[in-house]
Design an enzyme around this catalytic site. Structure first.
Site, short mmCIF file in Angstrom:
data_model
loop_
_atom_site.label_atom_id
_atom_site.label_comp_id
_atom_site.label_asym_id
_atom_site.label_seq_id
_atom_site.Cartn_x
_atom_site.Cartn_y
_atom_site.Cartn_z
N LYS A 55 20.24 7.10 39.03
CA LYS A 55 20.31 5.20 40.28
C LYS A 55 19.82 4.71 39.37
O LYS A 55 19.03 4.92 38.00
CB LYS A 55 18.79 5.90 41.42
CG LYS A 55 18.47 4.65 41.65
CD LYS A 55 17.15 4.73 42.98
CE LYS A 55 15.51 5.43 42.42
NZ LYS A 55 14.88 4.36 41.80
N GLU A 105 13.81 -2.09 48.60
CA GLU A 105 11.98 -1.40 48.25
C GLU A 105 11.40 -2.13 49.03
O GLU A 105 11.48 -3.45 47.69
CB GLU A 105 11.96 -0.37 47.08
CG GLU A 105 10.59 0.05 46.98
CD GLU A 105 10.23 0.55 45.43
OE1 GLU A 105 11.33 1.31 45.23
OE2 GLU A 105 8.48 0.59 45.75
N SER A 150 8.74 7.84 39.78
CA SER A 150 7.72 7.84 39.95
C SER A 150 7.17 8.98 39.16
O SER A 150 5.53 8.50 39.52
CB SER A 150 7.35 7.39 41.54
OG SER A 150 8.35 9.09 41.84
O1 KIV Z 1 10.83 6.69 41.70
C1 KIV Z 1 10.95 7.09 42.26
O2 KIV Z 1 11.14 7.76 43.26
C2 KIV Z 1 12.02 5.62 43.76
C3 KIV Z 1 11.81 5.61 44.85
C4 KIV Z 1 10.45 5.06 45.33
C5 KIV Z 1 12.51 4.89 45.57
O3 KIV Z 1 12.62 5.39 42.34
#
Ligand code: KIV
Length: 278
Positions: free
Chosen positions: A125, A194, A59
């Site tokens: 992640k 999400e 993000s």
């Molecule tokens: O990139 C991000 O901030 C995310 C969150 C929205 C979970 O993957």
């Protein structure tokens, strides 16, 4: 990185978080509060406020770099922000996103994940299931803890045609449930869900041994995550999704907002129905 003394004012246990402690938290019914973060200053405040998990999300492409999507973010960008954030943490577990296509093959993912762990992350992640299951297995076998991410996966925005709630019909919900189990079986230690209807996320949460972290996935997940700018009510120039809540309005300061978010998550007060999808 995790060597500073714990903060005595935080209401959460002061021990630094570890990967095995996440499953224990789920077993004990202790909900997890996670925020995104991109620099050391906010990291220090969030750590002291008792935030359990910090995510250097891709993000950052949208809220820090000003892009229209997360696709332009690179491994070098994420490693830079991960290193900045790591310097501000003493207790929270630091998760870093594998950027778009850096996880396209197991070998590429290993290089990218190694860079992020060497920058200070404790876990990476990655989005999706399917061919990503081999990537998860490959990383976990090489001592790299992995967080999965299902439901609305922002790196799929071109295929999805926008940022939309996923798993609305029975077939899509069943696919999500199968994918969640497969991500766990591949070795993931945590799973972000999400923009998933509340009952679907609840069923996945009940089915898994690893904690689920919801964002627009209802109150029955094992934890919640918000993007830092959304939690502070900042206009990031993008459409404001239903699950976003401004905690600064009631919290009075950035530290107060983070503490209020963490407490609302732990008490099960956030998200309520107004901030969830039925
Ligand atoms: O990139 C991000 O901030 C995310 C969150 C929205 C979970 O993957």
């Amino acid at each position: 990185m995790y060597t500073s003394p714990p903060n005595p004012s935080a209401s959460a246990p002061a021990k630094p978080w570890t990967v095995p402690a996440l499953r224990e938290a789920k077993r004990d019914g202790r909900r997890l509060a996670m925020l995104t973060c991109y620099d050391a200053g906010f990291a220090r405040v969030f750590d002291a406020a008792g935030i359990d998990l910090i995510l250097v999300g891709d993000s950052l492409g949208m809220v820090v770099q000003g892009h229209a999507s997360t696709l332009p973010v690179t491994v070098a960008d994420t490693a830079y922000h991960t290193a900045c954030v790591a310097r501000g943490l003493s207790r929270a577990l630091l998760v870093a996103d594998l950027p778009f296509q850096s996880d396209a093959t197991p070998e590429r993912a290993l290089d990218a994940a190694t860079a992020l762990l060497q920058a200070g992350a404790g876990m990476v992640k990655l989005e999706g299931a399917g061919h990503k299951l081999d990537v998860i297995r490959f990383l976990v076998e090489r001592e790299i803890p992995v967080c999965g991410h299902l439901g609305l996966t922002p790196q799929s925005v071109l295929r999805l045609g926008g940022y939309k709630v996923q798993g609305r019909d029975e077939a899509a919900a069943a696919r999500l449930r199968d994918d969640a189990r497969a991500v766990q079986d591949a070795g993931a230690s945590l799973l972000v869900l999400e923009c998933v209807p509340t009952p679907v996320a609840a069923a996945i949460t009940a089915d898994l041994d690893i904690p689920t972290i919801g964002i627009g996935a209802g109150p029955q997940c094992d934890g919640q995550v918000l993007v830092l700018h959304d939690m502070l009510g900042l206009d990031s120039g993008h459409r404001r999704p239903r699950f976003v809540k401004d905690f600064l309005a009631g919290g009075g300061s950035v530290a107060g907002a983070a503490a209020a978010f963490a407490q609302a998550v732990r008490d099960g007060r956030f998200p309520d129905a107004e901030h969830s999808y039925a």
